[in-house]
Structure formats: C-alpha cells, structure tokens
Write an enzyme that holds these catalytic residues in place. Structure first.
Site, PDB file in Angstrom:
ATOM      1  N   TYR A   1     -12.868  -2.176  11.694  1.00  0.00           N
ATOM      2  CA  TYR A   1     -11.488  -1.670  11.621  1.00  0.00           C
ATOM      3  C   TYR A   1     -10.742  -1.944  12.940  1.00  0.00           C
ATOM      4  O   TYR A   1      -9.598  -2.415  12.939  1.00  0.00           O
ATOM      5  CB  TYR A   1     -11.556  -0.171  11.333  1.00  0.00           C
ATOM      6  CG  TYR A   1     -10.238   0.517  11.114  1.00  0.00           C
ATOM      7  CD1 TYR A   1      -9.588   0.438   9.878  1.00  0.00           C
ATOM      8  CD2 TYR A   1      -9.641   1.274  12.117  1.00  0.00           C
ATOM      9  CE1 TYR A   1      -8.384   1.088   9.666  1.00  0.00           C
ATOM     10  CE2 TYR A   1      -8.441   1.930  11.912  1.00  0.00           C
ATOM     11  CZ  TYR A   1      -7.817   1.842  10.692  1.00  0.00           C
ATOM     12  OH  TYR A   1      -6.620   2.491  10.478  1.00  0.00           O
TER      13      TYR A   1
ATOM     14  N   ASN B   1       1.569  -2.342   5.502  1.00  0.00           N
ATOM     15  CA  ASN B   1       0.924  -1.031   5.675  1.00  0.00           C
ATOM     16  C   ASN B   1      -0.447  -0.948   5.013  1.00  0.00           C
ATOM     17  O   ASN B   1      -1.292  -0.176   5.468  1.00  0.00           O
ATOM     18  CB  ASN B   1       1.859   0.048   5.090  1.00  0.00           C
ATOM     19  CG  ASN B   1       1.140   1.366   4.914  1.00  0.00           C
ATOM     20  OD1 ASN B   1       0.920   2.094   5.882  1.00  0.00           O
ATOM     21  ND2 ASN B   1       0.722   1.679   3.685  1.00  0.00           N
TER      22      ASN B   1
ATOM     23  N   ASP C   1      -3.467  -7.277  -4.718  1.00  0.00           N
ATOM     24  CA  ASP C   1      -4.355  -7.107  -3.567  1.00  0.00           C
ATOM     25  C   ASP C   1      -3.792  -7.959  -2.432  1.00  0.00           C
ATOM     26  O   ASP C   1      -3.724  -9.188  -2.551  1.00  0.00           O
ATOM     27  CB  ASP C   1      -5.758  -7.583  -3.982  1.00  0.00           C
ATOM     28  CG  ASP C   1      -6.751  -7.540  -2.839  1.00  0.00           C
ATOM     29  OD1 ASP C   1      -6.347  -7.314  -1.680  1.00  0.00           O
ATOM     30  OD2 ASP C   1      -7.944  -7.749  -3.116  1.00  0.00           O
ATOM     31  N   VAL C   2      -3.391  -7.319  -1.329  1.00  0.00           N
ATOM     32  CA  VAL C   2      -2.786  -8.091  -0.235  1.00  0.00           C
ATOM     33  C   VAL C   2      -3.764  -9.090   0.381  1.00  0.00           C
ATOM     34  O   VAL C   2      -3.354 -10.065   1.006  1.00  0.00           O
ATOM     35  CB  VAL C   2      -2.200  -7.183   0.878  1.00  0.00           C
ATOM     36  CG1 VAL C   2      -1.048  -6.344   0.367  1.00  0.00           C
ATOM     37  CG2 VAL C   2      -3.279  -6.319   1.520  1.00  0.00           C
TER      38      VAL C   2
ATOM     39  N   GLY D   1       0.820  -1.222   0.000  1.00  0.00           N
ATOM     40  CA  GLY D   1       0.000   0.000   0.000  1.00  0.00           C
ATOM     41  C   GLY D   1       0.842   1.256   0.000  1.00  0.00           C
ATOM     42  O   GLY D   1       0.618   2.184   0.779  1.00  0.00           O
TER      43      GLY D   1
ATOM     44  N   SER E   1       1.243   3.538  -2.418  1.00  0.00           N
ATOM     45  CA  SER E   1       0.956   4.550  -3.436  1.00  0.00           C
ATOM     46  C   SER E   1       0.608   5.924  -2.882  1.00  0.00           C
ATOM     47  O   SER E   1       0.604   6.904  -3.614  1.00  0.00           O
ATOM     48  CB  SER E   1      -0.149   4.061  -4.381  1.00  0.00           C
ATOM     49  OG  SER E   1      -1.289   3.679  -3.653  1.00  0.00           O
ATOM     50  N   ARG E   2       0.270   6.015  -1.615  1.00  0.00           N
ATOM     51  CA  ARG E   2      -0.005   7.343  -1.034  1.00  0.00           C
ATOM     52  C   ARG E   2       0.076   7.264   0.485  1.00  0.00           C
ATOM     53  O   ARG E   2       0.338   6.206   1.051  1.00  0.00           O
ATOM     54  CB  ARG E   2      -1.387   7.859  -1.483  1.00  0.00           C
ATOM     55  CG  ARG E   2      -2.512   6.973  -1.063  1.00  0.00           C
ATOM     56  CD  ARG E   2      -3.871   7.616  -1.319  1.00  0.00           C
ATOM     57  NE  ARG E   2      -4.890   6.727  -0.816  1.00  0.00           N
ATOM     58  CZ  ARG E   2      -5.479   5.775  -1.536  1.00  0.00           C
ATOM     59  NH1 ARG E   2      -5.171   5.616  -2.803  1.00  0.00           N
ATOM     60  NH2 ARG E   2      -6.371   4.990  -0.978  1.00  0.00           N
TER      61      ARG E   2
ATOM     62  N   SER F   1      -3.174   0.378  14.729  1.00  0.00           N
ATOM     63  CA  SER F   1      -3.830   1.676  14.992  1.00  0.00           C
ATOM     64  C   SER F   1      -4.135   1.770  16.479  1.00  0.00           C
ATOM     65  O   SER F   1      -4.373   0.746  17.131  1.00  0.00           O
ATOM     66  CB  SER F   1      -5.141   1.762  14.207  1.00  0.00           C
ATOM     67  OG  SER F   1      -5.931   2.834  14.695  1.00  0.00           O
TER      68      SER F   1
ATOM     69  N   ILE G   1      -3.489  10.530  11.719  1.00  0.00           N
ATOM     70  CA  ILE G   1      -2.461  10.978  10.774  1.00  0.00           C
ATOM     71  C   ILE G   1      -3.158  11.572   9.546  1.00  0.00           C
ATOM     72  O   ILE G   1      -4.114  10.975   9.027  1.00  0.00           O
ATOM     73  CB  ILE G   1      -1.564   9.794  10.335  1.00  0.00           C
ATOM     74  CG1 ILE G   1      -1.035   9.006  11.546  1.00  0.00           C
ATOM     75  CG2 ILE G   1      -0.413  10.290   9.451  1.00  0.00           C
ATOM     76  CD1 ILE G   1      -0.140   9.765  12.490  1.00  0.00           C
TER      77      ILE G   1
END
Ligand code: NDP
Length: 240
Positions: A148, A83, A56-57, A8, A10-11, A135, A181
């Site tokens: 989550y 991540n 896709d992880v 993950g 890319s951003r 998290s 964050i």
C-alpha cells in the site's frame, strides 16, 4: 455546468467527495466496482445530474469506458478524482505476490489508467484538474503496508511528473494525503491500534471523509488555479 469523474464513489471518502462536488454544482460520473446499491442510494440524494459507471480502474479498457462516459453524457470533463483504492496489509515475510500486485494494480495503475484516458480530453479543452488520493503512508511508510505504501508513494511521484507535463495546457495535478479517516477501510483496524493511533494525532481525533472532500473542492476551485504538483496532507497533524 462543470463535470467531475470520481472513481470508487460508492462509499467512504469517494462518496463524500461526490456529495461535496454535487453541492458545489458539478454534474458527476461516479464509478464503482461492485457496490451498485450503495452508489444508487447516494445518487438518489444528489441534486445535479449523475451517471453511474461500473468498472475496475485497474483494467485499462474498463477505465477508458469510465472516462469516456463523461464525454458521452456531458460532452466534457473538468475534474478527475482518482480515489478508488484497496489495502491488503501484511508483513513483508507474509505478503503474497498476489496481494502486492492487487494493491498496486488498483491504486497506482488505476490512477495511471484513468489519468491517461482523461488527459486527451483535458488537453483538447486546454483545461482540467486532476486530484489523486494518496496517503500519509506513501510519505512516511508504515510497517505491514509495504504494498500500500509503495502504491501511494508511486502516486505522489506520478502526480509530480504529470503536473509538469500537463501544466502548459492549463491542467493542474495535485495529490491529497489523508491520515486516518473513519471509513470501511479503517473499520478493520483493532480498537487497541485505533487508540494508539489517535494518541499520535495532535488534533486528537480521526478524520471524516468530509475533511478530504473539502480539500478536493478547494483544489478543484478557481482559488487553487496556481497550485500544481503538490501533496496536501489532511491528517490532523498526525505526521508532524
Ligand atoms: P473504502 O474501502 O471505504 O472505499 C473504497 C472505494 O473504492 C469503494 O467505493 C470501492 O468500490 C472502490 N474500489 C475499490 N477497488 C476498486 C476498483 N478496482 N475499481 C473501482 N473502484 C474500486 O475506502 P476509503 O473511502 O477509506 O478510501 C478511499 C481512498 O482513500 C483510497 O484510495 C484509500 O487508499 C485512500 N485513503 C484512505 C484512508 C483512510 O484512513 N480511510 C487514509 C489514506 C488514504 P466497490 O466496493 O464497488 O469495490
């Protein structure tokens, strides 16, 4: 030269981790699911060697391809950063089974998939570092984020179990629990909720992706050789 895999990337936090690792001399396998353009733009700014791998992880097969790219291109892997993550927030009464499954498949099963595939290589090398992005919600819970929070709490239990399993092979496994964050993931939160959140943070500001990246660089370094099975909160004191 050391080699790291970041899922993950890319951003957001993943992208900051990739940049910091490259600045610290790592060659990189960077994974993305959909956002190739963003990742190509990042890769163009990095000075070490970079391989981009779509996947896709949450898929056992695709995550194997992500991990094996390190062996194919660089012949080894020193660090895996799990991540990649998503959120699909809702109150339990309204949360669909699909949203529960999607979040746990990407966040928790994705961490299992990549760790399982990388463990074989690291055990053979008798060296490795695995860093899982959890998290603070996985420690303290949060209304509206049951899926989550469950996935992130699961990552913490997983981290501790694998730390015990792999320690005899000189592999450390740790988790980072970020607070709030500023990334695309948190852009969706209303201004009102953001103000309420910042009021609860002793350092009186939201974190930046770079704050997490610095903790990753530390845990991956020789300075952290004797740290395993830990959860480091990088949250501005939010949960004190
Ligand atoms: P973003 O939404 O900004 O970025 C998520 C990244 O994960 C993207 O690069 C995305 O790529 C990738 N991704 C999503 N699903 C998959 C998948 N199935 N396979 C591979 N890649 C995937 O999130 P953040 O940067 O904010 O979050 C990064 C991590 O930090 C997550 O695990 C998140 O839960 C955790 N975190 C974030 C906090 C925050 O406040 N921002 C707080 C605590 C933890 P693509 O677009 O290509 O799908």
């Amino acid at each position: 030269m050391k080699v790291a895999i970041v899922t993950g990337a890319s951003r957001g936090i993943g992208s900051a981790i990739a940049k910091a690792l490259s600045e610290n001399g790592y060659n990189l396998v960077l994974n993305y699911r959909a956002s190739r353009d963003e990742l190509e733009a990042l890769a163009a700014t990095l000075t070490t060697e970079v391989v981009l791998v779509q996947g896709d992880v949450g898929s056992f097969e695709e995550s194997e391809a992500i991990i094996s790219a390190a062996k194919t291109h660089f012949g080894r892997v020193d660090l895996l950063v799990n991540n990649a993550g998503i959120a699909r927030d809702n109150l339990i009464m309204r949360m669909s089974e699909a949203d529960f499954d999607a979040v746990n498949t990407t966040n928790l099963k994705g961490t299992f998939n990549c760790t399982k595939h990388v463990s074989r290589m690291m055990v053979k090398q008798r060296f490795g570092r695995i860093i899982n992005i959890s998290s603070v919600v996985g420690i303290f819970g949060n209304a509206g984020q049951a899926n989550y929070a469950a996935s992130k709490a699961g990552i913490i239990g997983f981290t501790k179990a694998i730390a015990k399993e792999l320690a005899p092979r000189n592999i450390t496994v740790n988790a980072i629990a970020p607070g709030f964050i500023e990334t695309q993931m948190t852009d969706a939160i209303s201004e009102e909720a953001k103000t309420a959140s910042v009021d609860r943070i002793p350092l009186a500001r939201f974190g930046k992706p770079e704050d997490i990246a610095k903790a990753v660089v530390f845990l991956a370094s020789d300075d952290a050789n004797y740290i395993t099975g830990q959860v480091i909160q990088v949250d501005g004191g939010m949960t004190l």
